[in-house]
Design a protein around this motif. Structure first.
Motif, PDB file in Angstrom:
ATOM      1  N   SER A 418      17.253  20.250 -23.144  1.00  0.00           N
ATOM      2  CA  SER A 418      17.063  21.653 -22.729  1.00  0.00           C
ATOM      3  C   SER A 418      15.606  21.826 -22.350  1.00  0.00           C
ATOM      4  N   TYR A 419      15.377  22.522 -21.235  1.00  0.00           N
ATOM      5  CA  TYR A 419      13.993  22.703 -20.783  1.00  0.00           C
ATOM      6  C   TYR A 419      13.779  24.124 -20.287  1.00  0.00           C
ATOM      7  N   ASP A 420      12.514  24.510 -20.290  1.00  0.00           N
ATOM      8  CA  ASP A 420      12.107  25.850 -19.857  1.00  0.00           C
ATOM      9  C   ASP A 420      11.983  25.807 -18.332  1.00  0.00           C
ATOM     10  N   HIS A 421      12.871  26.499 -17.666  1.00  0.00           N
ATOM     11  CA  HIS A 421      12.936  26.381 -16.210  1.00  0.00           C
ATOM     12  C   HIS A 421      11.742  27.057 -15.518  1.00  0.00           C
ATOM     13  N   ARG A 422      10.965  27.827 -16.273  1.00  0.00           N
ATOM     14  CA  ARG A 422       9.757  28.387 -15.661  1.00  0.00           C
ATOM     15  C   ARG A 422       8.719  27.293 -15.444  1.00  0.00           C
ATOM     16  N   VAL A 423       8.836  26.244 -16.260  1.00  0.00           N
ATOM     17  CA  VAL A 423       7.826  25.188 -16.245  1.00  0.00           C
ATOM     18  C   VAL A 423       8.361  23.931 -15.572  1.00  0.00           C
ATOM     19  N   ILE A 424       9.625  23.652 -15.799  1.00  0.00           N
ATOM     20  CA  ILE A 424      10.192  22.373 -15.378  1.00  0.00           C
ATOM     21  C   ILE A 424      11.318  22.618 -14.378  1.00  0.00           C
ATOM     22  N   ASP A 425      11.276  21.908 -13.268  1.00  0.00           N
ATOM     23  CA  ASP A 425      12.347  22.016 -12.277  1.00  0.00           C
ATOM     24  C   ASP A 425      13.496  21.077 -12.663  1.00  0.00           C
ATOM     25  N   GLY A 426      14.657  21.382 -12.139  1.00  0.00           N
ATOM     26  CA  GLY A 426      15.834  20.564 -12.442  1.00  0.00           C
ATOM     27  C   GLY A 426      15.628  19.103 -12.059  1.00  0.00           C
ATOM     28  N   ALA A 427      14.968  18.870 -10.926  1.00  0.00           N
ATOM     29  CA  ALA A 427      14.767  17.489 -10.470  1.00  0.00           C
ATOM     30  C   ALA A 427      13.888  16.741 -11.472  1.00  0.00           C
ATOM     31  N   ALA A 428      12.857  17.423 -11.975  1.00  0.00           N
ATOM     32  CA  ALA A 428      11.963  16.777 -12.951  1.00  0.00           C
ATOM     33  C   ALA A 428      12.736  16.455 -14.230  1.00  0.00           C
ATOM     34  N   ALA A 429      13.615  17.359 -14.626  1.00  0.00           N
ATOM     35  CA  ALA A 429      14.389  17.127 -15.852  1.00  0.00           C
ATOM     36  C   ALA A 429      15.325  15.923 -15.672  1.00  0.00           C
ATOM     37  N   ALA A 430      15.951  15.830 -14.479  1.00  0.00           N
ATOM     38  CA  ALA A 430      16.850  14.693 -14.222  1.00  0.00           C
ATOM     39  C   ALA A 430      16.050  13.391 -14.209  1.00  0.00           C
ATOM     40  N   ARG A 431      14.823  13.451 -13.648  1.00  0.00           N
ATOM     41  CA  ARG A 431      13.979  12.237 -13.652  1.00  0.00           C
ATOM     42  C   ARG A 431      13.593  11.862 -15.090  1.00  0.00           C
ATOM     43  N   PHE A 432      13.277  12.882 -15.880  1.00  0.00           N
ATOM     44  CA  PHE A 432      12.859  12.624 -17.269  1.00  0.00           C
ATOM     45  C   PHE A 432      13.992  11.935 -18.039  1.00  0.00           C
ATOM     46  N   THR A 433      15.205  12.488 -17.950  1.00  0.00           N
ATOM     47  CA  THR A 433      16.289  11.895 -18.759  1.00  0.00           C
ATOM     48  C   THR A 433      16.684  10.512 -18.209  1.00  0.00           C
ATOM     49  N   SER A 434      16.623  10.333 -16.863  1.00  0.00           N
ATOM     50  CA  SER A 434      16.948   9.000 -16.311  1.00  0.00           C
ATOM     51  C   SER A 434      15.936   7.980 -16.806  1.00  0.00           C
ATOM     52  N   TYR A 435      14.669   8.403 -16.787  1.00  0.00           N
ATOM     53  CA  TYR A 435      13.621   7.475 -17.228  1.00  0.00           C
ATOM     54  C   TYR A 435      13.782   7.176 -18.723  1.00  0.00           C
ATOM     55  N   LEU A 436      14.046   8.232 -19.494  1.00  0.00           N
ATOM     56  CA  LEU A 436      14.236   8.039 -20.934  1.00  0.00           C
ATOM     57  C   LEU A 436      15.403   7.085 -21.190  1.00  0.00           C
ATOM     58  N   ALA A 437      16.493   7.276 -20.427  1.00  0.00           N
ATOM     59  CA  ALA A 437      17.655   6.400 -20.600  1.00  0.00           C
ATOM     60  C   ALA A 437      17.280   4.961 -20.255  1.00  0.00           C
ATOM     61  N   SER A 438      16.438   4.792 -19.217  1.00  0.00           N
ATOM     62  CA  SER A 438      16.068   3.423 -18.840  1.00  0.00           C
ATOM     63  C   SER A 438      15.205   2.781 -19.933  1.00  0.00           C
ATOM     64  N   VAL A 439      14.360   3.580 -20.584  1.00  0.00           N
ATOM     65  CA  VAL A 439      13.524   3.039 -21.674  1.00  0.00           C
ATOM     66  C   VAL A 439      14.417   2.647 -22.854  1.00  0.00           C
ATOM     67  N   LEU A 440      15.412   3.493 -23.151  1.00  0.00           N
ATOM     68  CA  LEU A 440      16.301   3.173 -24.275  1.00  0.00           C
ATOM     69  C   LEU A 440      17.166   1.953 -23.965  1.00  0.00           C
ATOM     70  N   SER A 441      17.474   1.768 -22.690  1.00  0.00           N
ATOM     71  CA  SER A 441      18.287   0.603 -22.319  1.00  0.00           C
ATOM     72  C   SER A 441      17.475  -0.679 -22.447  1.00  0.00           C
ATOM     73  N   ASP A 442      16.184  -0.542 -22.227  1.00  0.00           N
ATOM     74  CA  ASP A 442      15.324  -1.722 -22.353  1.00  0.00           C
ATOM     75  C   ASP A 442      14.014  -1.258 -22.992  1.00  0.00           C
ATOM     76  N   ILE A 443      13.981  -1.306 -24.316  1.00  0.00           N
ATOM     77  CA  ILE A 443      12.879  -0.702 -25.071  1.00  0.00           C
ATOM     78  C   ILE A 443      11.545  -1.381 -24.765  1.00  0.00           C
ATOM     79  N   ARG A 444      11.611  -2.557 -24.108  1.00  0.00           N
ATOM     80  CA  ARG A 444      10.343  -3.222 -23.748  1.00  0.00           C
ATOM     81  C   ARG A 444       9.528  -2.343 -22.810  1.00  0.00           C
ATOM     82  N   ARG A 445      10.216  -1.435 -22.108  1.00  0.00           N
ATOM     83  CA  ARG A 445       9.483  -0.550 -21.183  1.00  0.00           C
ATOM     84  C   ARG A 445       8.467   0.318 -21.930  1.00  0.00           C
ATOM     85  N   SER A 446       8.731   0.548 -23.218  1.00  0.00           N
ATOM     86  CA  SER A 446       7.790   1.395 -23.956  1.00  0.00           C
ATOM     87  C   SER A 446       6.473   0.645 -24.237  1.00  0.00           C
TER      88      SER A 446
END
Ligand code: CAO
Length: 448
Positions: A418-446
């Motif tokens: 959940s994000y504050d839409h005054r600050v974060i756009d939908g595209a940014a939120a989708a990028r954030f969760t995709s990136y987070l998912a990619s880090v969780l899929s391969d934790i070496r990214r962290s």
């Protein structure tokens, strides 16, 4: 003539065990006749008990939370020379009754009646409401708050009460007036101030549930009351959007299991949540606007260069959100140990207020319980919160779009951001969760 008078709760109808919710005087105070002494609250209304005479309060005989009935002692009053105590108790029968008002002169003045306790939300003697279960709503506020509102010219029917049972407090009136006069409302009040009035909602239905079947009244815990008020404020004042995604944690879960033995020996579990915190920090570094707050005017974003992660903990008394400080400087084992300690402190009610302050981003994990997705409420002044649901094995198509691909069983973790839409756009939120998912899929990214 002066003397000590015992001031008692007058006739309040059939009501017994009524809560004392405010004590408005203290020993040594000089009160005028009819000054409010204490506030009582039944399950239907609040009322203030006025002083039967002018004088000096000598001794209080009630405390907050006491339950009283007609005749209970409130205080000892030394009446002023000039003023003798009222000869008879105020006529106040049925003050808490929601209907059947006591007979009063037809043209009673609009001002509050003198010398009798005042029923706040009692319906005026108006023609019967069309629907029996929805009595006419009157603003629920003590006489002192009504007076304050009158002085400021605030229309109480437009003020939303944040006190117990929706009672309007002085702070509510102040916030209402501030909302009207402020050109650029603070973020928390922005939605409420739209159009100059907080909301134009239908009145809250007031239903006598006992008419339909047996009921039991259970007081909300202190934590529930506090967190409820904050959740409500955040829900109505932040435009929430929730982005759903899922992460393939098949390898991460295998790694967690392999690495878990070391922590078990030290007496704590290496749970998925510790890895989630680590992965979130990697994503927050990549997308700093998620680790930020709006300033009071709502015109600047304050980006934080520290990472204090709040974790929602379910306790028998309600939800609390202790904060893991400087989580970016801690390893996964340290995070897991601290999580275990924090949740124990929370469940033992031993958290200090400072343990729940300063968070920059929150995680709410229901993964240990179940569910596939949910919409967490942002923990203001943060701008985003990650909800984590239960991971499950699912068939995932692997190997391209053509027939060379195949379904393989993968462990998938549902994410709800959940994000504050005054600050974060939908595209940014989708990028954030995709990136987070990619880090969780391969934790070496962290590590990168
Ligand atoms: N998927 C599948 N299993 C999961 C999981 C997930 N996403 N997350 C945890 N689990 C498993 C754990 O591995 C553990 O399994 P074992 O008992 O077999 O070891 C079990 O569920 C219980 O985990 P836990 O809840 O004790 O530990 P945690 O680190 O996952 O969570 C805490 C800790 C404090 C966050 C959690 O106990 C809690 O209170 N959650 C509720 C938070 C809440 O109420 N949020 C709602 C707020 S509304 O916005």
């Amino acid at each position: 003539m002066s003397g000590i008078t015992e001031v008692k709760v007058p006739d309040i109808g059939d009501f017994k065990d009524v809560d004392v919710i405010e004590i408005l005087v203290k020993p040594g105070d000089t009160v005028v006749k009819e000054a409010s002494l204490i506030t009582l609250e039944s399950d239907k209304a609040t009322m203030e008990i006025p002083s039967p005479a002018a004088g000096v309060v000598k001794e209080l005989r009630v405390k907050l939370g006491d339950k009283v009935a007609e005749g209970s002692m409130i205080l000892l009053l030394e009446a002023s020379e000039s003023e003798a105590p009222a000869a008879r108790p105020p006529e106040s029968a049925e003050l808490f009754a929601p209907s059947a008002p006591a007979p009063k002169p037809a043209a009673a003045p609009a001002t509050e009646p003198a010398a009798v306790p005042i029923l706040i939300p009692r319906p005026a003697p108006v023609p019967p409401a069309p629907v029996a279960d929805v009595p006419v709503f009157k603003p629920h506020a003590s006489p002192s708050v009504r007076k304050f509102a009158r002085e400021l010219g605030a229309d109480l029917s437009k003020v939303r009460g944040s006190g117990p049972k929706g009672r309007i407090t002085q702070e509510d009136v102040q916030a209402f007036v501030k909302g009207i006069i402020t050109q650029t409302p603070a973020p928390a009040a922005a939605a409420a101030a739209a159009g100059g009035v907080p909301f134009n909602l239908p009145e809250w239905p007031q239903v006598d549930f006992a008419k339909f079947g047996p009921v039991e009244s259970k007081p909300l815990s202190r934590i529930k009351k506090l967190s409820g008020a904050n959740l409500h404020r955040n829900w109505i004042s932040i435009p929430h959007v929730t982005q759903f995604d899922e992460a393939d944690i098949t390898e991460l879960e295998a790694f967690r299991k392999e690495s878990g033995a070391a922590s078990e020996k030290q007496g704590f579990k290496l749970t998925m949540l510790a890895f989630m915190i680590k992965a979130c920090i990697t994503a927050l570094r990549q997308y700093p606007e998620f680790n930020a707050s709006l300033d009071r005017g709502g015109e600047n974003l304050v980006l934080k260069r520290y990472f204090h992660i709040g974790v929602a903990v379910d306790t028998p008394d309600g939800l609390v959100v202790p904060v893991i400080r400087d989580a970016d400087r801690k390893g996964v084992y340290d995070l897991a140990r601290e999580l275990a300690e924090m949740s124990k402190l929370a469940r033992d009610k031993k958290l200090k207020p400072g343990d729940m302050q300063g968070g920059t981003f929150s995680i709410s994990s229901l993964g240990g319980i179940g569910g596939t997705a949910f919409t967490p409420i942002i923990n203001a002044p943060e701008v985003a919160i990650l909800g984590v649901s239960r991971s499950a094995m699912r068939p995932v198509w692997v190997g391209g779009k053509d027939e060379a691909g195949q379904f393989v069983p993968r462990l998938m973790l549902p994410l709800s951001l959940s994000y504050d839409h005054r600050v974060i756009d939908g595209a940014a939120a989708a990028r954030f969760t995709s990136y987070l998912a990619s880090v969780l899929s391969d934790i070496r990214r962290s590590l990168l």
